[in-house]
Motif scaffolding. Structure first.
Motif, mmCIF file in Angstrom:
data_model
loop_
_atom_site.group_PDB
_atom_site.id
_atom_site.type_symbol
_atom_site.label_atom_id
_atom_site.label_comp_id
_atom_site.label_asym_id
_atom_site.label_seq_id
_atom_site.Cartn_x
_atom_site.Cartn_y
_atom_site.Cartn_z
ATOM 1 N N GLU A 141 0.809 -1.212 0.000
ATOM 2 C CA GLU A 141 0.000 0.000 0.000
ATOM 3 C C GLU A 141 0.845 1.267 0.000
ATOM 4 O OE1 GLU A 141 -2.984 0.044 2.995
ATOM 5 O OE2 GLU A 141 -3.886 -1.870 2.382
ATOM 6 N N GLN A 142 1.902 1.273 0.777
ATOM 7 C CA GLN A 142 2.780 2.448 0.812
ATOM 8 C C GLN A 142 3.413 2.682 -0.554
ATOM 9 O OE1 GLN A 142 6.340 2.078 3.230
ATOM 10 N NE2 GLN A 142 6.278 4.253 3.788
ATOM 11 N N MET A 143 3.850 1.605 -1.175
ATOM 12 C CA MET A 143 4.460 1.696 -2.488
ATOM 13 C C MET A 143 3.441 2.163 -3.532
ATOM 14 S SD MET A 143 7.565 0.898 -3.737
ATOM 15 C CE MET A 143 7.479 2.496 -4.508
ATOM 16 N N GLN A 144 2.213 1.685 -3.416
ATOM 17 C CA GLN A 144 1.172 2.044 -4.367
ATOM 18 C C GLN A 144 0.826 3.532 -4.266
ATOM 19 O OE1 GLN A 144 -0.024 -0.163 -6.796
ATOM 20 N NE2 GLN A 144 -0.603 1.851 -7.571
ATOM 21 N N THR A 159 12.932 13.649 -7.736
ATOM 22 C CA THR A 159 14.197 13.018 -7.353
ATOM 23 C C THR A 159 13.928 12.114 -6.157
ATOM 24 O OG1 THR A 159 14.814 14.755 -5.783
ATOM 25 C CG2 THR A 159 15.506 15.049 -8.094
ATOM 26 N N LEU A 160 14.887 11.276 -5.865
ATOM 27 C CA LEU A 160 14.750 10.424 -4.685
ATOM 28 C C LEU A 160 14.576 11.286 -3.436
ATOM 29 C CD1 LEU A 160 14.831 7.350 -4.002
ATOM 30 C CD2 LEU A 160 17.247 7.680 -3.416
ATOM 31 N N ASN A 168 7.816 11.464 3.684
ATOM 32 C CA ASN A 168 8.462 11.380 4.991
ATOM 33 C C ASN A 168 9.159 10.025 5.200
ATOM 34 O OD1 ASN A 168 9.212 12.436 7.487
ATOM 35 N ND2 ASN A 168 7.398 11.598 8.528
ATOM 36 N N ILE A 169 9.944 9.641 4.202
ATOM 37 C CA ILE A 169 10.705 8.392 4.243
ATOM 38 C C ILE A 169 12.169 8.733 3.955
ATOM 39 C CG2 ILE A 169 10.947 6.061 3.270
ATOM 40 C CD1 ILE A 169 8.150 6.367 2.106
ATOM 41 N N GLY A 170 13.075 8.073 4.647
ATOM 42 C CA GLY A 170 14.486 8.275 4.373
ATOM 43 C C GLY A 170 14.834 7.843 2.958
ATOM 44 N N GLU A 171 15.806 8.507 2.354
ATOM 45 C CA GLU A 171 16.180 8.174 0.974
ATOM 46 C C GLU A 171 16.617 6.722 0.835
ATOM 47 O OE1 GLU A 171 18.787 10.912 -1.041
ATOM 48 O OE2 GLU A 171 18.000 12.612 0.107
ATOM 49 N N SER A 173 15.764 4.216 2.740
ATOM 50 C CA SER A 173 14.588 3.347 2.923
ATOM 51 C C SER A 173 13.720 3.339 1.674
ATOM 52 C CB SER A 173 13.761 3.824 4.119
ATOM 53 O OG SER A 173 14.499 3.720 5.316
ATOM 54 N N LEU A 174 13.567 4.505 1.039
ATOM 55 C CA LEU A 174 12.771 4.593 -0.189
ATOM 56 C C LEU A 174 13.419 3.782 -1.310
ATOM 57 C CD1 LEU A 174 10.354 5.807 -1.713
ATOM 58 C CD2 LEU A 174 11.805 7.780 -2.260
ATOM 59 N N SER A 175 14.726 3.903 -1.422
ATOM 60 C CA SER A 175 15.448 3.145 -2.448
ATOM 61 C C SER A 175 15.262 1.639 -2.232
ATOM 62 C CB SER A 175 16.924 3.511 -2.404
ATOM 63 O OG SER A 175 17.637 2.818 -3.399
ATOM 64 N N ARG A 176 15.358 1.202 -0.984
ATOM 65 C CA ARG A 176 15.174 -0.228 -0.680
ATOM 66 C C ARG A 176 13.740 -0.659 -0.940
ATOM 67 N NH1 ARG A 176 18.908 0.451 3.997
ATOM 68 N NH2 ARG A 176 17.109 0.968 5.276
ATOM 69 N N LEU A 177 12.785 0.257 -0.706
ATOM 70 C CA LEU A 177 11.375 -0.039 -0.934
ATOM 71 C C LEU A 177 11.127 -0.359 -2.416
ATOM 72 C CD1 LEU A 177 8.833 -0.077 0.911
ATOM 73 C CD2 LEU A 177 8.349 2.234 0.115
ATOM 74 N N PHE A 178 11.713 0.418 -3.298
ATOM 75 C CA PHE A 178 11.575 0.172 -4.737
ATOM 76 C C PHE A 178 12.216 -1.160 -5.132
ATOM 77 C CE2 PHE A 178 10.078 4.459 -5.203
ATOM 78 C CZ PHE A 178 9.374 4.460 -6.393
ATOM 79 N N GLN A 179 13.412 -1.397 -4.645
ATOM 80 C CA GLN A 179 14.115 -2.627 -5.009
ATOM 81 C C GLN A 179 13.402 -3.860 -4.463
ATOM 82 O OE1 GLN A 179 16.461 -3.122 -7.058
ATOM 83 N NE2 GLN A 179 17.476 -1.157 -7.357
ATOM 84 N N ALA A 180 12.895 -3.769 -3.243
ATOM 85 C CA ALA A 180 12.247 -4.921 -2.620
ATOM 86 C C ALA A 180 10.895 -5.246 -3.257
ATOM 87 C CB ALA A 180 12.068 -4.665 -1.118
ATOM 88 N N ASN A 181 10.139 -4.209 -3.658
ATOM 89 C CA ASN A 181 8.779 -4.423 -4.160
ATOM 90 C C ASN A 181 8.676 -4.462 -5.676
ATOM 91 O OD1 ASN A 181 6.679 -4.249 -1.755
ATOM 92 N ND2 ASN A 181 8.293 -2.759 -1.321
#
Length: 242
Positions: A141-144, A159-160, A168-171, A173-181
């Motif tokens: 849901e967060q990613m969506q 930009t990232l 309100n996410i660390g850069e 953490s956001l990068s890992r969110l994209f890679q993981a999902n």
């Protein structure tokens, strides 16, 4: 089958290999969590037995489909993988020629059978490099929420760092969110959705290329053109002419 329509064919599979040519408009193939984009003057091959969803996303799309026997598919890796390819003039003319047999089952007693055999046999030779226009999806849901925001604000400079602040996410953490999902980087995902929107605008509107570039977030027409060519192996202006 030769048809002009706008429709959604829900999840299904065939006991034959499917060759489809998108003559005009745009089509979308979804396999598991990936959506493949098929623009005009490209064709795709779907292997026998592969579950997929097919969406014809534009009323001017003309889709020409042929379904082939699969008993000899082991002779080339091409027949066992999903691929999207720019169509050569030879392949286009051969596929268009089959319109005279629309809806007909052509078996090996039919004089036209060898013509179709020849078409199937030349595909691996004419299909060396598959298009890399693949859009991953996720149920996170967060990613969506992030994806929805990017799609609705495609023309803005992202930009990232800016998206990290927006949600309100660390850069990192956001990068890992994209890679993981999504299994791709933030920048690659952003580039992909921009190119998909640009393809749709070129096909559906008469807006100048520079306006389309700005509308999908590019301030430099050269940068937009280079990125577009990297995806479709053609400049935006050449793609429109086709």
């Amino acid at each position: 089958m030769h048809e002009k329509s706008e429709k959604l064919i829900p999840l299904h599979r065939h006991n034959k290999g499917q060759l489809s040519y998108v003559e005009g408009g745009i089509a979308y193939i979804t396999v598991e969590s990936l959506t493949y984009i098929v623009p005009a003057r490209h064709y795709f091959w779907i292997p026998q037995g592969m579950p997929h969803i097919l969406r014809i996303g534009y009323k001017a799309t003309v889709l020409r489909s042929l379904y082939f026997y699969s008993h000899d598919d082991t002779r080339d890796p091409f027949y066992n993988r999903l691929g999207i390819y720019p169509a050569s003039e030879l392949v286009i003319q051969m596929i268009n020629y089959t319109e005279r047999w629309d809806g007909k089952h052509v078996d090996n007693t039919d004089p036209n059978f060898e013509f179709l055999v020849a078409l199937k046999k030349i595909l691996p030779e004419k299909s060396r490099k598959s298009l890399p226009i693949v859009l991953p999806a996720t149920n996170n849901e967060q990613m969506q929420d992030i994806i929805d925001y990017l799609e609705k604000n495609i023309g803005k400079r992202h930009t990232l760092t800016s998206i990290s602040k927006q949600f309100n996410i660390g850069e990192r953490s956001l990068s890992r969110l994209f890679q993981a999902n999504l299994k791709i980087s933030f920048l690659q995902f952003l580039k992909t959705i921009r190119m998909i929107k640009a393809i749709e605008m070129i096909l559906k509107t008469s807006k100048p290329i520079n306006e389309i570039a700005f509308a999908v977030g590019y301030s430099s027409i050269n940068s937009f053109s280079d990125t577009f060519r990297g995806f479709l192996h053609a400049r935006p202006s050449d793609f429109r002419k086709l």
